[in-house]
Design an enzyme around this catalytic site. Structure first.
Site, PDB file in Angstrom:
ATOM      1  N   SER A 116       0.821  -1.217   0.000  1.00 56.70           N
ATOM      2  CA  SER A 116       0.000   0.000   0.000  1.00 56.70           C
ATOM      3  C   SER A 116       0.849   1.258   0.000  1.00 56.70           C
ATOM      4  O   SER A 116       2.007   1.270   0.402  1.00 56.70           O
ATOM      5  CB  SER A 116      -0.914   0.011   1.223  1.00 56.70           C
ATOM      6  OG  SER A 116      -1.602  -1.200   1.341  1.00 56.70           O
ATOM      7  N   HIS A 117       0.220   2.326  -0.458  1.00 56.23           N
ATOM      8  CA  HIS A 117       0.726   3.678  -0.454  1.00 56.23           C
ATOM      9  C   HIS A 117       1.118   4.040   0.997  1.00 56.23           C
ATOM     10  O   HIS A 117       0.300   3.829   1.908  1.00 56.23           O
ATOM     11  CB  HIS A 117      -0.479   4.504  -0.921  1.00 56.23           C
ATOM     12  CG  HIS A 117      -0.184   5.854  -1.418  1.00 56.23           C
ATOM     13  ND1 HIS A 117       0.254   6.831  -0.576  1.00 56.23           N
ATOM     14  CD2 HIS A 117      -0.316   6.404  -2.628  1.00 56.23           C
ATOM     15  CE1 HIS A 117       0.389   7.935  -1.271  1.00 56.23           C
ATOM     16  NE2 HIS A 117       0.055   7.705  -2.529  1.00 56.23           N
TER      17      HIS A 117
END
Ligand code: SAH
Length: 223
Positions: free
Chosen positions: A72-73
């Site tokens: 994920s970011h």
């Protein structure tokens, strides 16, 4: 717990100063919890991605981890962690181990992290990294996370790092009835909304924290 990050090769791009830059950017984007920022500064994100893309590990972006999945970011990891730890959970269940990065961040903030992954290859890779670093409070399982981990329930926090059509009932029922919190991206009209649900016995208090983009929460297991 003594952690060792030295066993992993690093380049200039994966150095402390790259991590400082990332943390400054997270602050600029609204992350204020000092514990979260501190831990994002400690855990090297590059050890959770393939060496070929490790120079991109401190960009504020999602990255491929194989099997069409992504780490994920960092901003989303920070944001979900910030929402979660406000509730001071001790035992946390994560659905979607993926690279293992989110679980590693949580391992420095809570007592025990239980994490489930449905893709065997990713599960195995994460187990190797956790072992190599020396985490002693991360418990992994290769299974369909929709069912949760009943033998280890209840959990003070549950974090789902994949987009669900609906929050699985089994997971809600594994929340600590006294202020257990579940965080999950939920799809509606083609968009994913980051939701938190806090349980007080049979009552559930829901909040929405904005729009996010995660790979989907799927059913069953695969290699
Ligand atoms: N938390 C991860 C993000 C990984 S992306 C990280 O820090 O890298 C989401 C992950 O959820 C993928 O690895 C995907 O395989 C997994 N996933 C999707 N549906 C699942 C399910 N039902 N049970 C367990 N894992 C699931």
């Amino acid at each position: 717990m003594k952690l060792n990050f030295e066993k992993f090769s690093g380049t200039g791009m994966t150095s402390d100063s790259s991590r400082d830059r990332l943390v400054k950017q997270l602050q600029k984007e609204g992350i204020i919890d000092n514990e979260v920022l501190k831990v994002m500064r400690i855990i090297p994100r590059h050890i959770f991605v393939d060496e070929a893309i490790s120079s991109k590990a401190y960009d504020n972006t999602a990255l491929p981890i194989g099997k069409s999945q992504t780490i994920s970011h960092p901003l989303i990891v920070a944001k979900m962690t910030e929402i979660l730890i406000k509730h001071k959970p001790k035992r946390v269940l994560e659905i979607g181990t993926g690279s293992g990065y989110q679980a590693a961040i949580l391992a420095l903030l809570v007592d025990k992290v239980f994490t489930i992954e449905r893709i065997e290859l990713l599960h195995k890779k994460s187990v190797e990294v956790f072992k190599k670093v020396g985490f002693q409070n991360i418990y992994t399982k290769y299974s369909d996370g929709n069912k949760g981990w009943p033998h280890k329930a209840p959990f003070d926090g549950i974090i789902i790092t994949a987009g669900a059509k609906e929050v699985p009932d089994d997971l809600i029922m594994q929340l600590n009835p006294n202020q257990g919190v579940l965080i999950c991206p939920v799809e509606k009209n083609g968009k994913q909304y980051l939701k938190s649900i806090v349980r007080s016995e049979k009552k559930f208090h829901e909040e929405v924290h904005g729009i996010v983009k995660f790979v989907p929460l799927l059913e069953g297991i695969t290699t």
